[in-house]
Structure formats: C-alpha cells, structure tokens
Design an enzyme around this catalytic site. Structure first.
Site, short mmCIF file in Angstrom:
data_model
loop_
_atom_site.label_atom_id
_atom_site.label_comp_id
_atom_site.label_asym_id
_atom_site.label_seq_id
_atom_site.Cartn_x
_atom_site.Cartn_y
_atom_site.Cartn_z
N GLY A 38 -13.07 111.33 65.13
CA GLY A 38 -12.40 111.57 63.86
C GLY A 38 -11.02 110.95 63.87
CG PHE A 41 -2.43 114.55 63.37
CD1 PHE A 41 -1.57 115.10 64.31
CD2 PHE A 41 -2.17 113.28 62.91
CE1 PHE A 41 -0.46 114.40 64.76
CE2 PHE A 41 -1.06 112.56 63.34
CZ PHE A 41 -0.21 113.13 64.27
CB SER A 45 -7.29 117.09 72.18
OG SER A 45 -7.11 115.70 72.26
CB THR A 71 2.68 108.98 79.21
OG1 THR A 71 3.29 107.99 78.36
CG2 THR A 71 1.86 108.27 80.29
CD GLU A 116 -5.94 110.44 72.77
OE1 GLU A 116 -6.30 109.44 72.13
OE2 GLU A 116 -5.37 111.41 72.24
CB CYS A 204 -7.78 111.78 51.15
SG CYS A 204 -6.55 111.37 49.89
#
EC number: 2.7.1.21
Length: 238
Positions: A38, A41, A45, A71, A116, A204
């Site tokens: 996706g 945000f 994760s 990092t 990631e 969007c």
C-alpha cells in the site's frame, strides 16, 4: 515403444524421486508467502508487526528483516510511524541472511518478516528460496508504487508466488477520503528518497492529480528561474 519408455520413466519418478521429494517436503513443512502492500502511512509496518507477534504467540520462531537503507527511526529495529518498534536485522540484501544469521539458527526459523521490501533487489529470489525450498512462512511489507505511481522495487514481482496479498489504504491528508497513492511534497526526482511526513503524504486520486500538477509546475518555475539566473551570470561576465 516411446509410450512404454515414458510410462517406465513416470513410474521410476513416482517411486524414487517423487517419494523422496514428498518426504522431504513433509519434514520441512509447508512454506508460504504473504504480501502486505500500500502507500505510505497505510499501516503496513503495523500490520506486519501484528502478524509477527501473533506468530510468536503461537510458539513459532521468528526473525524480522529490513533494508539497511532505512535509518529513519532506528538502525536495528522496525519502527512504525506511531513509534512502535521490534528488533530486526538490517541488511543490504536478503540472500546473505541465512549465513549471517547462522545456518543452524536459520534452519530452526518458522517465520521471516520483511519490512520496506521495495529496497531489496533479491526479494523474489529470496522468497522463492525461503518458502519453496526451506518451507518457511515469509510475511512481506512494502510499497506497491513510488511517488510517480510506478512499480517500486520487486514487491509487485512476488505477487505471482504469494499465498495472500493485502492492499492497505491510508487517509488522504487533503480531504480525509481513502488514500491509495503516495505524493512527494518536494521536487526531488530520485526514485529512492527515504523520508517521513516531511517528504511524503498519502492522497486520494483527485488530490494526487491536482497536487502533482502543482508540484510539476513549481519545479518548472524553479528550473526556469535557475536557468535565467545562470544566463544572467554568464552575461555579466562577458
């Protein structure tokens, strides 16, 4: 005659090779690949950590991996945007993990999480090895597209070998509707530009298009301004 030879070959494979192969599969267990993807945000994760913690609760041995390029919050932890962390191995590539982890320890692993994932060029190769050859479960989280809505890394490449694919959405920072895309706020054109809310925002379709046009226009203005300034400097020295 050819039919008899083929029949004999099949029987031989069935009795010898196939039997040993199936026996080996039973010893290793059944592997799987699960993909979580996706925009930024969207909770990738967070979803990955939830799955990993559930596997641990079920008594499975787990290892978490992420790219050493990331990092932002910590070098040796997967950290969500909300600050929730989990220890991990930060690696430049995936195929070296078994040796670095230790082959004996690696063989005892049941589940491997990868965060990631778009930064790993050997993602497809690794997932095939871990799930198909080693019988382990791989849970992969990564971006499905870059800021230009193009395929990012190898995340989309592993969909054909995935047992499940979950596409998450974020919330558009402009209107609050579902966000499917990642908008880069600045004019940097590098594909890999690691950053957080200071560089990216979820949007969007409508606000991706409108804001992308504005950013492209701003970039052109800056380029024209730099060009005019350079020409002015050249003229002043003549």
């Amino acid at each position: 005659m050819a039919t008899l030879k083929a029949s004999f070959l099949i029987k031989t494979l069935d009795s010898d090779v196939t039997g040993d192969f199936l026996s080996d599969l039973e010893r290793r267990g059944s592997g799987a690949v699960h993909v979580i993807m996706g925009p930024m945000f969207s909770g990738k994760s967070t979803s990955l950590l939830r799955r990993i913690k559930s596997e641990i609760s079920d008594g499975r041995s787990v290892a978490m991996l992420k790219s050493s390029k990331d990092t932002r919050y910590a070098k040796d932890s997967v950290v969500t945007h909300d600050g929730i962390g989990f220890p991990c191995w930060a690696l430049p590539d995936l195929m070296s993990f078994p040796e670095k982890f230790g082959l004996d320890a690696y063989n005892k692993l049941d589940v491997i999480g990868i965060d990631e994932a778009q930064f790993f060029g050997d993602l497809y190769e690794f997932c095939c090895k871990v799930a198909d050859d080693d019988g382990k479960i791989v849970i992969v989280a990564g971006l499905d597209g870059d800021y230009l809505r193009r395929s990012f890394g190898a995340v989309l490449d592993i969909i054909p070998i995935a047992d499940s694919v979950t596409k998450l959405t974020a919330r558009c920072e402009v209107c609050g509707h579902k966000a499917f895309f990642t908008l880069r706020k600045n004019c940097d054109t590098r594909t890999e530009l690691i950053g957080g809310a200071d560089v990216y925002m979820p949007v969007c379709r409508k606000h991706y298009i409108t804001n992308h046009i504005v950013i492209k226009a701003s970039k052109k203005v800056l380029e024209d301004s730099d060009k005019a300034r350079a020409e002015s400097c050249v003229a002043a020295t003549i």
